[in-house]
Enzyme design. Structure first.
Site, short mmCIF file in Angstrom:
data_model
loop_
_atom_site.label_atom_id
_atom_site.label_comp_id
_atom_site.label_asym_id
_atom_site.label_seq_id
_atom_site.Cartn_x
_atom_site.Cartn_y
_atom_site.Cartn_z
N ASP A 62 -23.05 15.80 48.46
CA ASP A 62 -22.55 14.48 47.64
C ASP A 62 -23.53 13.61 47.56
O ASP A 62 -23.79 13.01 46.45
CB ASP A 62 -21.45 13.88 48.64
CG ASP A 62 -20.43 14.69 49.18
OD1 ASP A 62 -19.40 14.92 48.09
OD2 ASP A 62 -20.50 15.36 50.10
N GLU A 114 -19.79 9.36 38.48
CA GLU A 114 -19.30 10.69 37.61
C GLU A 114 -18.00 10.40 37.21
O GLU A 114 -17.17 9.96 37.95
CB GLU A 114 -19.35 11.83 39.09
CG GLU A 114 -18.77 13.04 38.50
CD GLU A 114 -18.85 14.14 39.41
OE1 GLU A 114 -19.77 15.04 39.69
OE2 GLU A 114 -17.63 14.29 39.97
N ASP A 133 -21.40 9.46 43.38
CA ASP A 133 -20.43 10.73 43.35
C ASP A 133 -19.21 10.32 44.12
O ASP A 133 -19.18 10.48 45.28
CB ASP A 133 -21.13 11.82 44.04
CG ASP A 133 -20.30 13.15 43.94
OD1 ASP A 133 -19.57 13.28 42.74
OD2 ASP A 133 -20.35 13.82 44.88
#
Length: 171
Positions: free
Chosen positions: A141, A68, A7
């Site tokens: 996160d 991501e 992430d």
């Protein structure tokens, strides 16, 4: 399959490794958050992220890295930092010859919660259930990185097998 989910973020970059296959229980290997100080120049922060991701790849030997996909947010400085960290993650994987998969936030939310608009708490709760953890990974996160890895195992792995079968059929 072992997947390193990332992430991306310049201040906090979530990293998580999940192992498993479609239709079988998944297993948490490791999870964490790479942090850099906003007091440092951006170039130094990116080098720090590069080294840390490279160390995670070296330690955990993933088969694929799931990152991501960056999407536009209202705060341009946040988008820039996220995009820069994302590029570092992809470069680290490519340098080691690893496949890189990109998953959108809504795709990840839908995969783990059946709701593409799930909030961070819902994603964290589902990651906790899917991986049979005692507590929700924190900060968000970390949970998001695990959700990326889960998504890739469930969706990306199946998609790769379909593409491989189609390529074989054409040959």
């Amino acid at each position: 399959m072992r997947v390193l989910g990332i992430d991306p973020g310049l201040t906090r970059c979530g990293v998580g490794v999940v192992e498993g296959d479609v239709g079988r229980p998944l297993r948490l290997v490791d999870v964490g958050v790479l942090r850099t100080s906003s007091d440092l120049p951006v170039a130094e922060r990116l080098v720090s992220i590069d080294r840390a991701i490279d160390a995670w790849i070296e330690e955990h030997r993933p088969d694929v890295v799931a990152v991501e996909r960056v999407f536009a947010r209202s705060d341009v400085s946040t988008v820039m930092g996220t995009a820069q960290a994302s590029g570092i993650a992809m470069a680290c994987a490519a340098r080691r010859g690893l496949a890189v998969a990109m998953h959108t936030p809504s795709e990840v939310k839908a995969a783990v919660s059946d709701n593409g608009r799930a909030d961070k708490a819902q994603v964290g709760l589902m990651v906790t259930r899917i991986l049979r953890l005692d507590h929700t990974p924190s900060p968000a996160d970390a949970a998001d990185a695990l959700a990326l890895a889960i998504t890739h195992i469930w969706r990306g792995g199946a998609q790769a097998r379909i593409e491989a079968a189609m390529s074989k059929a054409r040959a």
